[in-house]
Structure formats: C-alpha cells, structure tokens
Design an enzyme around this catalytic site. Sequence first.
Site, PDB file in Angstrom:
ATOM      1  N   ALA A 190      73.518 -60.411  44.147  1.00 56.95           N
ATOM      2  CA  ALA A 190      72.033 -60.398  44.148  1.00 56.95           C
ATOM      3  C   ALA A 190      71.988 -58.506  43.795  1.00 56.95           C
ATOM      4  O   ALA A 190      71.293 -58.168  43.119  1.00 56.95           O
ATOM      5  CB  ALA A 190      71.992 -60.452  45.612  1.00 56.95           C
ATOM      6  N   TYR A 191      72.954 -57.741  43.939  1.00 47.39           N
ATOM      7  CA  TYR A 191      72.934 -56.122  44.672  1.00 47.39           C
ATOM      8  C   TYR A 191      73.016 -56.000  42.763  1.00 47.39           C
ATOM      9  O   TYR A 191      72.224 -55.168  41.857  1.00 47.39           O
ATOM     10  CB  TYR A 191      74.676 -55.808  44.749  1.00 47.39           C
ATOM     11  CG  TYR A 191      74.710 -54.324  44.911  1.00 47.39           C
ATOM     12  CD1 TYR A 191      73.889 -52.998  45.374  1.00 47.39           C
ATOM     13  CD2 TYR A 191      75.811 -54.216  43.905  1.00 47.39           C
ATOM     14  CE1 TYR A 191      73.758 -51.758  44.982  1.00 47.39           C
ATOM     15  CE2 TYR A 191      76.088 -52.626  43.942  1.00 47.39           C
ATOM     16  CZ  TYR A 191      75.460 -51.511  44.211  1.00 47.39           C
ATOM     17  OH  TYR A 191      75.754 -49.926  44.328  1.00 47.39           O
ATOM     18  N   VAL A 192      74.148 -56.540  41.880  1.00 48.45           N
ATOM     19  CA  VAL A 192      74.239 -56.023  40.206  1.00 48.45           C
ATOM     20  C   VAL A 192      73.158 -57.194  39.675  1.00 48.45           C
ATOM     21  O   VAL A 192      72.969 -55.746  38.935  1.00 48.45           O
ATOM     22  CB  VAL A 192      75.645 -56.858  39.520  1.00 48.45           C
ATOM     23  CG1 VAL A 192      75.080 -57.247  38.643  1.00 48.45           C
ATOM     24  CG2 VAL A 192      76.799 -56.554  40.346  1.00 48.45           C
TER      25      VAL A 192
ATOM     26  N   SER B 215      69.965 -56.752  40.616  1.00 43.81           N
ATOM     27  CA  SER B 215      69.279 -54.824  41.155  1.00 43.81           C
ATOM     28  C   SER B 215      69.222 -54.347  40.074  1.00 43.81           C
ATOM     29  O   SER B 215      68.300 -53.422  39.580  1.00 43.81           O
ATOM     30  CB  SER B 215      68.863 -55.573  42.239  1.00 43.81           C
ATOM     31  OG  SER B 215      69.836 -54.715  43.370  1.00 43.81           O
ATOM     32  N   LYS B 216      70.709 -53.686  40.270  1.00 45.48           N
ATOM     33  CA  LYS B 216      70.683 -52.289  39.486  1.00 45.48           C
ATOM     34  C   LYS B 216      71.176 -52.698  37.676  1.00 45.48           C
ATOM     35  O   LYS B 216      70.947 -51.703  37.016  1.00 45.48           O
ATOM     36  CB  LYS B 216      72.645 -51.958  39.594  1.00 45.48           C
ATOM     37  CG  LYS B 216      72.007 -51.840  40.883  1.00 45.48           C
ATOM     38  CD  LYS B 216      71.579 -50.121  41.434  1.00 45.48           C
ATOM     39  CE  LYS B 216      71.583 -49.543  42.892  1.00 45.48           C
ATOM     40  NZ  LYS B 216      71.133 -48.829  43.059  1.00 45.48           N
TER      41      LYS B 216
END
Length: 310
Positions: free
Chosen positions: A195-197, A199-200
């Site tokens: 999710a984090y990767v 989005s970035k």
Amino acid sequence: MASRPNALQRLVVDSAGLANRVAMRPVGTAGRSYGAWPLDRALRDRVTLVTGASSGIGEATAHAIGAAGGTVALVARSAGKLEEVAATVEASGGRASVHPVDLTDGEAIDALCAQALEQHGHVDILVNNAGRSIRRAVSNSTGRFHDYERTMQLNYFAAVRLTLGLLPAMQERRHGQIVNVSTLGVLTRVPRFSAYVASKAALDAFGDSLQAEVLNDGIRVTTIHMPLVRTPMISPTGAYRGVPAISPDQAAGFVTRAIVERPRRLTPPVGQAMNVADVFVPGVTDWLRHRGFSASQDSRASRGPEDSPA
C-alpha cells in the site's frame, strides 16, 4: 521480540549509512554551502509550504528553514504542535505561519492553498512530506481495502491536490519547486509495504509527467527517495528497531539540499542498483524479496483492527 533482519532488509537499511556518506549533506544554517548556493540565499524572499510539519522529517525541515532565515508555512492536523514548531522557527530567526489541516479532506486542502496564497502572496516551494505507512502482507489485506484507500488518500491524492492548488501561481510567477518526499522502497519494493510503496510510486509517476509539462515554466519537480528514517511512522515495525536509520535532522538534509540544488531526483546508490537489477535480472530480485518475505511475519500491530497514522 523483533526478528533478525534478513539479507534483503539489511541491503535496504544499510543504505542509511551509505546515504549519509554519498547522497546527503548536513542540515544547513545561514552561511553553510549547499553546492553553489548557501541555503539562506536559496530561501531569500521565498515561501516554503511543508506538510507533516508537526513531527519527524517535516518538523526538522521547518527548523532548518528557520535557521536559514526562511519563511515556512506549517501544515499538519495538530494546531498545538504546529504552534510549538512555529515558535522554534521564529526563535531561530525564521518566519512561520500555522495551518492546521486534515489532508484527507480535499475541500480543506483547497482552502489551505487559498489561505497560504492570500497570507503570503505566493508559495515558491511545496514540500509534500506528510504520509502514512502500513506494513501488512497483501493476503492479510484481502478484507481491508481501506488499507489502500487511506494510504493513497494521504500519500498521493493530498499531494496531487496541493500541487494543483499551488501550481497556477507558480506558473504565473514562472518560478517554483515541488519536492515530493518519496521512499527508497519505490525502488527496492520490500514486501508487506504494498500500500505504501504503491502510493509513493504513483506520486513519483505524477511528478515525472508534471516535470515534462512545466519544464519551460521555471518550475522544478524533485523526487527524494528517502532511506529509512527513525520517526514514529516506523516504530510499529519491530524488525526496524535494531537496524541503521538516519535521523529526522539528517533526512531534512535531503530536503534542504533539494531546495538549493533543485535536482530532478535524490536517490541513494542502493536504490539505483536495485532499479537496474530489476531491469536486467528481475528473477533474482523477486527471489530476494521472497526470501525477505518468508523470513518474517506480520507484526501483532498489523494484524490488529487499526493502524497508527504517520
């Protein structure tokens, strides 16, 4: 008890020390040189808006800007904490305005842009720093689509909406910079951070497209692939407690260097190496990531009902 870092984790987190030696310089104060320009000269007559300014990288960046005599608009949810940061900025010789805003609220972002432009007359540098991270295997998120929605909302949509709100004024003045604080994880793609990767990675791609469109408008888009930073956002991940990480002040050194040198990207060498490896030997990098995934487990916090926001 925190599990021992595996080979892939060591490769990723060892970038912290390498980044200190190769890819960054100290946090600046007036008179300290960053490339061809001192930081105070780079900030003269310019206004910097920093999101996530109440703690971590954002707070340290605000302090560095204040120490160089700059003007900074501080954005985060906590008005009380922002007031404390503003007092420190002004005590060190800078100027600060406080803007308590929930960046998951699109209309609040629009109001923030209008308020900042009205109060300061212009915003020259936007630092998209606010973010949240979730460490959870995809198989444990199959019933939690909101993991991806919430992460994308803050890490991507908020940054894009801020950029859209401030871009016209930058184009009119024919000068500006958008600094997107991304992550080394976009290039290393460590498991459990999908999710984090993602989005970035979306923010990186947006910045690439935007830069091509505003190349002749005097506007620079800088992407910082930040290595691991010792902030509250990583505290729930037990595996990171015993591994190298840079401090928020050192991370702010990346941001202030970006402001002075206006590079297209700031990327530690390990990220560049992993990016090349993914092109030429993707099977090897897949195997490394799988080994890393198999050697660790989701934390108890990540299996709980809620996640702590960054």
